[in-house]
Design an enzyme around this catalytic site. Structure first.
Site, PDB file in Angstrom:
ATOM      1  N   SER A  54       0.831  -1.196   0.000  1.00 30.53           N
ATOM      2  CA  SER A  54       0.000   0.000   0.000  1.00 30.53           C
ATOM      3  C   SER A  54       0.870   1.251   0.000  1.00 30.53           C
ATOM      4  O   SER A  54       0.484   2.277  -0.573  1.00 30.53           O
ATOM      5  CB  SER A  54      -0.955  -0.002   1.191  1.00 30.53           C
ATOM      6  OG  SER A  54      -0.250  -0.031   2.406  1.00 30.53           O
ATOM      7  N   GLU A  55       2.043   1.188   0.624  1.00 28.86           N
ATOM      8  CA  GLU A  55       2.955   2.337   0.629  1.00 28.86           C
ATOM      9  C   GLU A  55       4.403   1.855   0.615  1.00 28.86           C
ATOM     10  O   GLU A  55       4.741   0.831   1.217  1.00 28.86           O
ATOM     11  CB  GLU A  55       2.765   3.211   1.875  1.00 28.86           C
ATOM     12  CG  GLU A  55       1.358   3.722   2.098  1.00 28.86           C
ATOM     13  CD  GLU A  55       1.095   5.072   1.454  1.00 28.86           C
ATOM     14  OE1 GLU A  55       2.039   5.634   0.854  1.00 28.86           O
ATOM     15  OE2 GLU A  55      -0.033   5.560   1.582  1.00 28.86           O
ATOM     16  N   THR A  56       5.257   2.606  -0.064  1.00 32.92           N
ATOM     17  CA  THR A  56       6.709   2.447   0.026  1.00 32.92           C
ATOM     18  C   THR A  56       7.301   3.778   0.455  1.00 32.92           C
ATOM     19  O   THR A  56       6.974   4.826  -0.107  1.00 32.92           O
ATOM     20  CB  THR A  56       7.313   2.013  -1.316  1.00 32.92           C
ATOM     21  OG1 THR A  56       6.790   0.719  -1.678  1.00 32.92           O
ATOM     22  CG2 THR A  56       8.827   1.923  -1.238  1.00 32.92           C
ATOM     23  N   ASP A  96       1.798   9.997  -1.868  1.00 29.90           N
ATOM     24  CA  ASP A  96       0.903  10.298  -0.754  1.00 29.90           C
ATOM     25  C   ASP A  96       1.440  11.491   0.034  1.00 29.90           C
ATOM     26  O   ASP A  96       2.643  11.797  -0.026  1.00 29.90           O
ATOM     27  CB  ASP A  96       0.773   9.081   0.156  1.00 29.90           C
ATOM     28  CG  ASP A  96      -0.539   9.043   0.921  1.00 29.90           C
ATOM     29  OD1 ASP A  96      -1.262  10.053   0.893  1.00 29.90           O
ATOM     30  OD2 ASP A  96      -0.832   8.003   1.540  1.00 29.90           O
TER      31      ASP A  96
END
Length: 263
Positions: A45-47, A69
């Site tokens: 979902s996020e890096t 984001d």
């Protein structure tokens, strides 16, 4: 270019729980397109992308598989966890990000993040929001990024079966829809989070939505500290506290993988 890479399960006391995040350490940020492609390849979902500054602080950016984001909790916790593994000794660690200065303190295996408070306000929700979430009723508010939906029972949150395709077509701003309810004796409130506009059907455990949920529940209950459980299939827990116009979010993390990305 060889990039040190870490896969970390955040808000988890053991592996295969919580929210997986990628962490990449760079001497300087590469082109945005490269970071976006890495995040898409990772499929988390996020890096998080971390660059050390000359003053001892760090610059921090986050990418989902489809977009950059402005604030991410679990990947920030993962970044602090990786820095602790790499021998960083000055705590709290200070991250400079799009959402301002973020700090993370360490107490043995727990990491406490200091994030901005983003209280929700009344709004006119998209008419198709509740049907897309599979709900017949719910009280809807909006933060600067996300929609908040309050329902009556924790079981309703647990049993949600949203229509992700329908959600992705709604105008929800740059974020998504969080659904929350009071918890039981073990937790103060529960939640789930669906941000398909970011390329994420469901975020397993989200720290950033606590920036909205904590002030929301503080106003409703008069409490300042909360035990929180996110009821996604992976699940995760955190401790949160309202501190003026800031929110403290604490949890643990576990390393799953350490390797090298070659681009």
């Amino acid at each position: 270019m060889s990039i040190p890479y870490y896969h970390v399960d955040s808000f988890a006391d053991k592996l295969f729980e919580g929210n997986p995040a990628g962490v990449c350490l760079f001497p300087a940020f590469p082109a945005d397109a490269i970071m976006q492609k890495i995040a898409a390849e990772n499929r988390h979902s996020e890096t998080a992308f971390v660059v050390a500054r000359a003053d001892g602080d760090f610059d921090l950016r986050w990418f989902t598989p489809e977009a950059e984001d402005d604030l991410c909790g679990h990947a920030t916790l993962a970044a602090a966890f990786v820095l602790s593994m790499c021998g960083h000794e000055s705590w709290p660690v200070r991250f400079h990000a799009a959402s301002g200065l973020l700090t993370v303190n360490r107490d043995e295996d727990q990491f406490e993040m200091d994030f901005p408070s983003r209280p929700p306000e009344s709004c006119e929700p998209p008419t198709e929001l509740l049907p897309a979430l599979g709900l017949q009723k719910g009280h809807v508010m909006r933060s600067s990024r996300d929609l908040l939906v309050l329902v009556d029972h924790a079981e309703t949150v647990q049993n949600l079966k949203p229509d992700i395709r329908a959600l992705s077509k709604l105008d929800m701003g740059i974020g998504g829809a969080m659904v929350t309810a009071r918890g039981d004796d073990d937790v103060d409130y529960v939640c789930r989070y669906f941000p398909p506009s970011l390329g994420i059907n469901e975020d397993p455990v989200s720290g950033s939505i606590q920036c909205t949920l904590v002030p929301f529940w503080a106003e409703r209950t008069g409490k300042q500290t909360f035990r929180v459980q996110q009821l996604s299939p992976r699940g995760g827990r955190m401790r949160c506290k309202l501190n003026g116009d800031r929110v403290k979010i604490a949890g643990a993390a576990k390393l799953y993988l350490h390797g090298t990305i070659h681009v």
